[in-house]
Design a protein around this motif. Structure first.
Motif, PDB file in Angstrom:
ATOM      1  N   VAL A 155      -3.897  -7.586  -8.167  1.00  0.00           N
ATOM      2  CA  VAL A 155      -2.637  -6.913  -7.826  1.00  0.00           C
ATOM      3  C   VAL A 155      -1.461  -7.797  -8.260  1.00  0.00           C
ATOM      4  O   VAL A 155      -0.483  -7.328  -8.834  1.00  0.00           O
ATOM      5  N   ALA A 171      -9.765  -8.043  12.582  1.00  0.00           N
ATOM      6  CA  ALA A 171      -9.235  -8.077  11.205  1.00  0.00           C
ATOM      7  C   ALA A 171     -10.003  -7.108  10.301  1.00  0.00           C
ATOM      8  O   ALA A 171      -9.400  -6.397   9.490  1.00  0.00           O
ATOM      9  N   THR A 172     -11.331  -7.055  10.455  1.00  0.00           N
ATOM     10  CA  THR A 172     -12.097  -6.141   9.589  1.00  0.00           C
ATOM     11  C   THR A 172     -11.876  -4.688  10.006  1.00  0.00           C
ATOM     12  O   THR A 172     -11.779  -3.816   9.152  1.00  0.00           O
ATOM     13  N   VAL A 176       0.826  -1.205   0.000  1.00  0.00           N
ATOM     14  CA  VAL A 176       0.000   0.000   0.000  1.00  0.00           C
ATOM     15  C   VAL A 176       0.863   1.259   0.000  1.00  0.00           C
ATOM     16  O   VAL A 176       0.638   2.192  -0.762  1.00  0.00           O
ATOM     17  N   VAL A 208      -8.106   1.619   5.161  1.00  0.00           N
ATOM     18  CA  VAL A 208      -8.792   2.252   4.023  1.00  0.00           C
ATOM     19  C   VAL A 208      -9.103   3.707   4.358  1.00  0.00           C
ATOM     20  O   VAL A 208      -8.934   4.598   3.523  1.00  0.00           O
ATOM     21  N   VAL A 236       1.682  -9.737  -0.919  1.00  0.00           N
ATOM     22  CA  VAL A 236       0.232  -9.912  -0.788  1.00  0.00           C
ATOM     23  C   VAL A 236      -0.089 -11.352  -0.402  1.00  0.00           C
ATOM     24  O   VAL A 236      -0.825 -11.609   0.558  1.00  0.00           O
ATOM     25  N   LEU A 243      -6.142   5.733   3.820  1.00  0.00           N
ATOM     26  CA  LEU A 243      -5.978   5.923   2.374  1.00  0.00           C
ATOM     27  C   LEU A 243      -6.849   7.087   1.898  1.00  0.00           C
ATOM     28  O   LEU A 243      -6.419   7.929   1.108  1.00  0.00           O
ATOM     29  N   MET A 264     -15.456   3.831   0.808  1.00  0.00           N
ATOM     30  CA  MET A 264     -14.681   3.220  -0.275  1.00  0.00           C
ATOM     31  C   MET A 264     -14.810   1.691  -0.260  1.00  0.00           C
ATOM     32  O   MET A 264     -14.685   1.037  -1.294  1.00  0.00           O
ATOM     33  N   ILE A 265     -15.089   1.116   0.921  1.00  0.00           N
ATOM     34  CA  ILE A 265     -15.146  -0.346   1.024  1.00  0.00           C
ATOM     35  C   ILE A 265     -16.332  -0.926   0.241  1.00  0.00           C
ATOM     36  O   ILE A 265     -16.126  -1.769  -0.637  1.00  0.00           O
ATOM     37  N   ASP A 269      -8.705  -7.711   2.264  1.00  0.00           N
ATOM     38  CA  ASP A 269      -8.490  -8.043   3.680  1.00  0.00           C
ATOM     39  C   ASP A 269      -9.775  -7.860   4.492  1.00  0.00           C
ATOM     40  O   ASP A 269     -10.099  -8.672   5.366  1.00  0.00           O
ATOM     41  N   PHE A 270     -10.489  -6.785   4.206  1.00  0.00           N
ATOM     42  CA  PHE A 270     -11.757  -6.525   4.902  1.00  0.00           C
ATOM     43  C   PHE A 270     -12.738  -7.682   4.653  1.00  0.00           C
ATOM     44  O   PHE A 270     -13.360  -8.196   5.579  1.00  0.00           O
ATOM     45  N   VAL A 272     -16.879   3.391   6.086  1.00  0.00           N
ATOM     46  CA  VAL A 272     -15.787   3.790   5.197  1.00  0.00           C
ATOM     47  C   VAL A 272     -16.266   3.487   3.778  1.00  0.00           C
ATOM     48  O   VAL A 272     -16.183   2.367   3.288  1.00  0.00           O
ATOM     49  N   VAL A 323      -5.963  -4.476  -2.174  1.00  0.00           N
ATOM     50  CA  VAL A 323      -5.381  -5.268  -1.094  1.00  0.00           C
ATOM     51  C   VAL A 323      -6.231  -5.139   0.168  1.00  0.00           C
ATOM     52  O   VAL A 323      -6.620  -6.131   0.786  1.00  0.00           O
ATOM     53  N   LEU A 324      -6.558  -3.898   0.543  1.00  0.00           N
ATOM     54  CA  LEU A 324      -7.212  -3.668   1.838  1.00  0.00           C
ATOM     55  C   LEU A 324      -8.665  -4.111   1.839  1.00  0.00           C
ATOM     56  O   LEU A 324      -9.155  -4.659   2.825  1.00  0.00           O
ATOM     57  N   VAL A 325      -9.376  -3.881   0.733  1.00  0.00           N
ATOM     58  CA  VAL A 325     -10.772  -4.328   0.696  1.00  0.00           C
ATOM     59  C   VAL A 325     -10.822  -5.856   0.662  1.00  0.00           C
ATOM     60  O   VAL A 325     -11.699  -6.471   1.274  1.00  0.00           O
ATOM     61  N   HIS A 363      -7.040  -9.645  -4.681  1.00  0.00           N
ATOM     62  CA  HIS A 363      -5.590  -9.776  -4.474  1.00  0.00           C
ATOM     63  C   HIS A 363      -4.894 -10.291  -5.736  1.00  0.00           C
ATOM     64  O   HIS A 363      -3.774  -9.874  -6.043  1.00  0.00           O
ATOM     65  N   ASP A 364      -5.577 -11.168  -6.479  1.00  0.00           N
ATOM     66  CA  ASP A 364      -5.008 -11.655  -7.739  1.00  0.00           C
ATOM     67  C   ASP A 364      -4.770 -10.537  -8.730  1.00  0.00           C
ATOM     68  O   ASP A 364      -3.811 -10.577  -9.495  1.00  0.00           O
ATOM     69  N   ASN A 370      -3.928  -0.225  -6.318  1.00  0.00           N
ATOM     70  CA  ASN A 370      -3.542  -1.496  -5.699  1.00  0.00           C
ATOM     71  C   ASN A 370      -3.900  -1.526  -4.217  1.00  0.00           C
ATOM     72  O   ASN A 370      -4.321  -2.555  -3.685  1.00  0.00           O
ATOM     73  N   GLU A 371      -3.677  -0.384  -3.537  1.00  0.00           N
ATOM     74  CA  GLU A 371      -3.922  -0.298  -2.088  1.00  0.00           C
ATOM     75  C   GLU A 371      -5.336  -0.741  -1.765  1.00  0.00           C
ATOM     76  O   GLU A 371      -5.564  -1.567  -0.882  1.00  0.00           O
ATOM     77  N   ALA A 372      -6.310  -0.152  -2.483  1.00  0.00           N
ATOM     78  CA  ALA A 372      -7.708  -0.448  -2.182  1.00  0.00           C
ATOM     79  C   ALA A 372      -8.012  -1.921  -2.433  1.00  0.00           C
ATOM     80  O   ALA A 372      -8.733  -2.551  -1.663  1.00  0.00           O
ATOM     81  N   ALA A 384      -8.588  -3.381   8.656  1.00  0.00           N
ATOM     82  CA  ALA A 384      -8.691  -3.061   7.224  1.00  0.00           C
ATOM     83  C   ALA A 384      -9.465  -1.755   7.030  1.00  0.00           C
ATOM     84  O   ALA A 384      -9.081  -0.913   6.207  1.00  0.00           O
TER      85      ALA A 384
END
Lengths: 341, 341
Positions: free
Chosen positions: B103, A156-157, A104, A164, A126, A167, B46-47, B130-131, B44, B126-128, B100-101, B122-124, A160
């Motif tokens: 990315v 974990a959520t 990130v 975000v 990743v 970000l 963006m999620i 994870d969420f 949030v 990865v993080l979404v 994730h793929d 990429n950040e979003a 994340a």
């Protein structure tokens, strides 16, 4: 988030604050370290390579120490290794977050070493992060406490979500103190809180003690991150060390910036907009930034906020009887807050 | 992995194979879809934006359908919504993997839409991802079956291992059929297997039925991915559609390539080394690749392998009594295998 960088070489007197806690859980931490090593194992050799590059590079393992200590504080017997497995899970969740953060943040360095993403690529960071998250949940399942699973999966959520949010706030100077606090509660303090809360849960203690341990962890985590954000500008002593200015270069809006921006003249605000919002950074800008932070007392005030949360953490421990573990947990507060000196 | 791309516009007669299964679990899937929407919610913003960009763009939701169907096959009553929550968890794990793929693969497109990583970074992604993984585990915890949690958390690590293995094999023409199979077992078939296995687990059925459902899912997943890899070269009909050649351009060593390389002349091997290993792709190379794949019967033989795994999937269902759900699960095999025509 660069959390681990700043605790690499703390001053001896600061480290002392953590020594009692480290000594109290030394046996458990030895088992945590063995567990970590065995659970990063995979026939896919790139996985232990990448995972151990980061894990072996140190860090104080503050989060798993907190899990062991809070379990001990609540009289958890420990003969089933539940505390060790949850502590290792917490460290894996943290490591997964660091690996994903590097992608990130596009970081080149992590804990004084080349970031895994530079050595093995974004892909490996990743995917090995995903592997560690999976292993963390497997260990939690082995422990068999649905309540602990609930706490850590919720964490974990929330982590994340915090990332975000960060970000979304990046390069946005309209970010206020409340928005900044929401970010650090999520990205940092939530895992501290969960790491502490599962201690009394494992020990089968009443909800009031679970809430108290959680509250201790949450306040400690906030204090920890506040100081981290001060250290990113070299601490209040204004000595320029390594890695100073990473947040500045990435346009991260941390509390020192929020305070200095709010208190700044129109000309100063223009400076912050050019550097942080538009990312147009010239030679000498970091020195100007440090000068403005000092002039407005922004670093001192951030440290004062950390002291406030440190006091909250201390108060949260009131429900627990006095003793060596409680004293050592208070020492950990000192450690987290005193790093900025 | 481009798994979902190829089932966007299947031929009507192929889709028919899945219709019975879709109809049988329609009520449950309506609840799965509601659950998915509510669990992607976050303050949030963006999620949900990022998550729904991918989730709303379709895909057949084959994996959650399998969870519902296997629970139904085993007589799960369903009044606690355990099947719905596990099905939604499985879909979230799949969606997280896709995010994730993208990315990992540096993909620009996913399910016919611009990939999330292009639109939000990429950040979003990865993080979404994870969420969603965190939310998946929270739902599993709500269901309260430690055995289901064990199966799905183990699947999370195996998927990551499969993806890392694929990374290690990329551009390596020494990859043999066994190594290729190990990759697709991990990256694709394991989630199919876990999605099916939790059905009898929820219904409290004996281990033999859990193993049978797992085996059905595993063989079906392998067949599915084999056909996907054939479709990436346009299927056996050699009609050039959209997205043909993505694997070729990324240097992915799939079974058609393994077979054509092994059977090729020294000159042909030089062609594969230049294009896949060194990534030096010129105009007309994709057409040459397709020609070589046809000449050596590599696509037909990959389809034949898929038929073999389809038969294994069918055989795994033997332990279950005949009836509409079992018939529909057999129809799903037809659907997965017939897509390459």
């Amino acid at each position: 988030m660069g959390i681990a960088l700043s605790i690499e070489n703390p001053k001896p007197e600061v480290e002392a604050g953590l020594n009692d806690l480290v000594a109290l859980v030394a046996d458990g931490m030895a088992r945590v370290n063995t567990t970590i090593l065995s659970r990063t194992g995979s026939e896919v050799t790139m996985i232990p390579e990448v995972a151990n590059h980061l894990i072996a590079s140190g860090g104080k393992r503050l989060r798993p120490i907190l899990t062991l200590a809070c379990a001990k504080l609540c009289g958890y017997a420990g003969d089933t290794d539940g505390d060790v497995k949850l502590a290792a899970s917490v460290e894996f969740m943290h490591t997964a977050t660091l690996l994903h953060d590097d992608v990130v943040d596009e970081s080149d360095m992590r804990r004084g070493r080349v970031a895994a993403r530079i050595k093995w690529g974004n892909e490996a960071s990743v995917l090995v992060g995903d592997f560690l998250l999976g292993q963390a949940f497997r260990m939690m399942v082995e422990v068999g406490s649905l309540r602990a699973l609930d706490i850590l999966s919720a964490a974990a959520t929330v982590i994340a979500e915090g990332e975000v949010m960060q970000l979304t706030n990046a390069k946005n100077l309209e970010t206020d103190e409340a928005a900044y606090l929401a970010v650090i509660r999520g990205k940092t303090a939530e895992l501290f809180a969960a790491a502490c809360e599962v201690g009394p849960v494992l020990a089968g203690r009443p909800e009031a003690e679970q809430a108290a341990a959680r509250s201790y962890g949450m306040s400690l985590g906030i204090a920890f991150q506040l100081i981290d954000d001060v250290l990113d500008y070299g601490g209040t002593s204004a000595e320029l060390g390594k890695n100073v200015g990473d947040d500045f270069r990435e346009g991260k809006i941390t509390l020192p910036i929020v305070l200095a921006y709010r208190r700044g003249s129109e000309g100063e605000r223009g400076f912050w907009r050019r550097t942080l919002q538009q990312g147009e950074i010239r030679d000498g800008d970091l020195e100007t930034a440090l000068d403005l932070l000092q002039r407005h007392g922004a670093l001192e005030e951030t440290v004062a906020r950390a002291h406030h949360y440190g006091a909250e953490a201390r108060a949260a421990l009131d429900v627990f009887p006095d003793g060596p573990v409680k004293a050592a947990l208070n020492g950990a507060i000192e450690f987290c807050v005193a790093r900025a000196r």
